[in-house]
Design an enzyme around this catalytic site. Structure first.
Site, PDB file in Angstrom:
ATOM      1  N   GLY A  87     -13.521 -12.539   5.962  1.00 30.42           N
ATOM      2  CA  GLY A  87     -13.813 -11.245   5.589  1.00 30.42           C
ATOM      3  C   GLY A  87     -13.801 -10.953   4.095  1.00 30.42           C
ATOM      4  O   GLY A  87     -14.792 -10.322   3.512  1.00 30.42           O
TER       5      GLY A  87
ATOM      6  N   ASP B 281     -12.877  -2.665  -0.590  1.00 34.65           N
ATOM      7  CA  ASP B 281     -12.530  -3.856  -1.226  1.00 34.65           C
ATOM      8  C   ASP B 281     -13.227  -4.467  -2.502  1.00 34.65           C
ATOM      9  O   ASP B 281     -12.833  -4.911  -3.369  1.00 34.65           O
ATOM     10  CB  ASP B 281     -12.318  -5.029  -0.163  1.00 34.65           C
ATOM     11  CG  ASP B 281     -11.158  -4.765   0.570  1.00 34.65           C
ATOM     12  OD1 ASP B 281     -10.113  -4.296   0.165  1.00 34.65           O
ATOM     13  OD2 ASP B 281     -11.085  -5.408   1.865  1.00 34.65           O
TER      14      ASP B 281
ATOM     15  N   ASN C 267     -12.079  -1.059   5.537  1.00 35.70           N
ATOM     16  CA  ASN C 267     -10.662  -1.011   5.264  1.00 35.70           C
ATOM     17  C   ASN C 267     -10.073   0.339   4.944  1.00 35.70           C
ATOM     18  O   ASN C 267      -8.865   0.490   4.680  1.00 35.70           O
ATOM     19  CB  ASN C 267     -10.366  -1.717   3.996  1.00 35.70           C
ATOM     20  CG  ASN C 267     -10.493  -1.160   2.633  1.00 35.70           C
ATOM     21  OD1 ASN C 267     -11.578  -0.096   2.673  1.00 35.70           O
ATOM     22  ND2 ASN C 267     -10.085  -1.393   1.497  1.00 35.70           N
TER      23      ASN C 267
ATOM     24  N   THR D   2      -5.749  -2.993   7.972  1.00 39.11           N
ATOM     25  CA  THR D   2      -5.863  -4.455   7.321  1.00 39.11           C
ATOM     26  C   THR D   2      -5.894  -5.514   8.493  1.00 39.11           C
ATOM     27  O   THR D   2      -5.976  -5.040   9.553  1.00 39.11           O
ATOM     28  CB  THR D   2      -4.638  -4.521   6.636  1.00 39.11           C
ATOM     29  OG1 THR D   2      -4.382  -5.943   5.737  1.00 39.11           O
ATOM     30  CG2 THR D   2      -3.114  -4.292   6.782  1.00 39.11           C
TER      31      THR D   2
ATOM     32  N   LYS E 282      -9.691  -5.098  10.449  1.00 39.94           N
ATOM     33  CA  LYS E 282     -10.793  -4.736   9.989  1.00 39.94           C
ATOM     34  C   LYS E 282     -12.087  -4.716  10.367  1.00 39.94           C
ATOM     35  O   LYS E 282     -12.977  -3.810  10.222  1.00 39.94           O
ATOM     36  CB  LYS E 282     -10.849  -5.578   8.499  1.00 39.94           C
ATOM     37  CG  LYS E 282      -9.813  -5.162   7.534  1.00 39.94           C
ATOM     38  CD  LYS E 282      -9.991  -6.116   6.322  1.00 39.94           C
ATOM     39  CE  LYS E 282      -9.142  -5.542   5.223  1.00 39.94           C
ATOM     40  NZ  LYS E 282      -9.295  -6.118   3.966  1.00 39.94           N
TER      41      LYS E 282
ATOM     42  N   SER F 285       0.641  -1.253  -0.180  1.00 41.60           N
ATOM     43  CA  SER F 285       0.036   0.015  -0.022  1.00 41.60           C
ATOM     44  C   SER F 285       0.904   1.302  -0.146  1.00 41.60           C
ATOM     45  O   SER F 285       0.582   2.186  -0.743  1.00 41.60           O
ATOM     46  CB  SER F 285      -0.836  -0.137   1.235  1.00 41.60           C
ATOM     47  OG  SER F 285      -1.963  -1.196   1.214  1.00 41.60           O
TER      48      SER F 285
END
Ligand code: NAP
Length: 281
Positions: free
Chosen positions: A135, A108, A93, A68, A72, A24
């Site tokens: 998830g 997501d 997220n 993350t 979450k 990320s």
């Protein structure tokens, strides 16, 4: 020279534990650089027992953050407001911080669907198999139901799969199937692996036997490291189209930035950062 960070630079982060492997920071800092905006993104390892106190530090010093594993779901009671999708998924997220208030989102599902855009798939009445019931499986199953697929969740243990089934059926009124991972057959058009089977110590394993790939049009693995996984290599041998988890990760990040910046990002910028990352530039 690298970026000069000053006291005015707007700060963003991804929080999790472990976190050092996260891609990320690369994605977000490249997007910030292309957008020529004075923002910086870092990864912060936050153990579960420090989540609550860390959120106060973030609230006072950051403009937004991603969340993350393993936070979450745990982050939700610490937020001031939740977006609809985050409520449906029961997971967050992305958090936007505005005047000290924290609002949780989940990008997501957007990332998953956007990653399929270039494949130009027809979804209506296609049989979709989601492997796993964590998830990520919840998000993918929900998005595929909304796209018109007939969804089956296959998990090694039944409880979590039944829980997702109940929640999605209540939210959409559309029935989904649940089976055991060991009973999967070869009747699916789309197969999406959301289990960690295929990564780290399980890199030499597949979540299902190769016979399951027989009639599949698309095999998608949420894992992006390693890529391709054993499952995707095998799917190529069966002439299935394949997709790893990188573009989902990328597009959920794009959506997070659009939420933070309250603006859409130009396609040319998105394509240039995506291509640079895909060739490992
Ligand atoms: P999670 O909530 O922990 O769920 C993992 C699921 O995998 C559970 O249903 C679990 O089954 C199953 N599983 C775990 N080990 C297994 C094994 N050895 N054999 C068979 N099934 C097994 O995790 P998550 O948040 O859903 O994430 C799942 C994966 O997706 C991770 O690899 C994550 O990195 C990846 N992911 C990628 C993206 C992306 O953008 N590419 C986004 C989100 C997640 P039980 O229910 O029986 O325990």
């Amino acid at each position: 020279m690298g970026k000069i960070v000053t006291g005015k630079t707007k700060l963003y982060a991804v929080i999790g534990d472990p976190i050092s492997h996260s891609l990320s920071p690369q994605i977000h800092n490249r997007l910030f650089a292309e957008l020529k905006t004075d923002r910086m993104y870092v990864s912060l390892r936050i153990p579960s027992e420090e989540l609550k106190s860390s959120v106060e530090l973030l609230r006072n010093n950051f403009h937004g953050f991603n969340v993350t594993i393993p936070h979450k779901e745990a982050i939700i009671p610490l937020l001031d407001e939740l977006d609809e999708r985050a409520k449906i998924y029961g997971a967050v997220n992305t958090v936007k911080i505005e005047k000290g208030r924290l609002k949780g989102y989940n990008t997501d599902g957007y990332g998953f669907i956007k990653s399929l855009d270039s494949l130009d798939l027809k979804y209506h009445n296609k049989k979709a198999l989601v492997l796993g019931a964590g998830g990520a499986a919840r998000v993918i199953a929900y998005e595929l139901v909304l796209k018109g697929c007939i969804v089956t969740i296959a998990n090694r243990s039944e409880g979590k799969a039944l829980c997702i089934k109940g929640d999605i059926e209540r939210a959409t009124g559309i029935e989904i199937n649940v089976i055991s991972l060991s009973d999967v057959q070869d009747k699916y058009d789309f197969i999406v692996n959301t289990t960690p089977v295929g990564m780290s110590a399980m890199a030499d394993r597949m979540p299902v036997g190769e016979h399951v790939l027989n009639k599949a049009e698309l095999v998608y693995d949420l894992i992006y490291n390693p890529s391709p996984t054993k499952l995707l290599k095998m799917a190529e041998r069966y002439n299935c189209r394949t997709e790893d988890g990188f573009s989902m990760l990328f597009y959920q990040a794009v959506k997070a930035q659009e939420i933070w910046l309250e603006n859409s990002i130009k396609k040319s910028i998105i394509s240039s950062v995506l291509s640079a990352m895909m060739v490992g530039d």
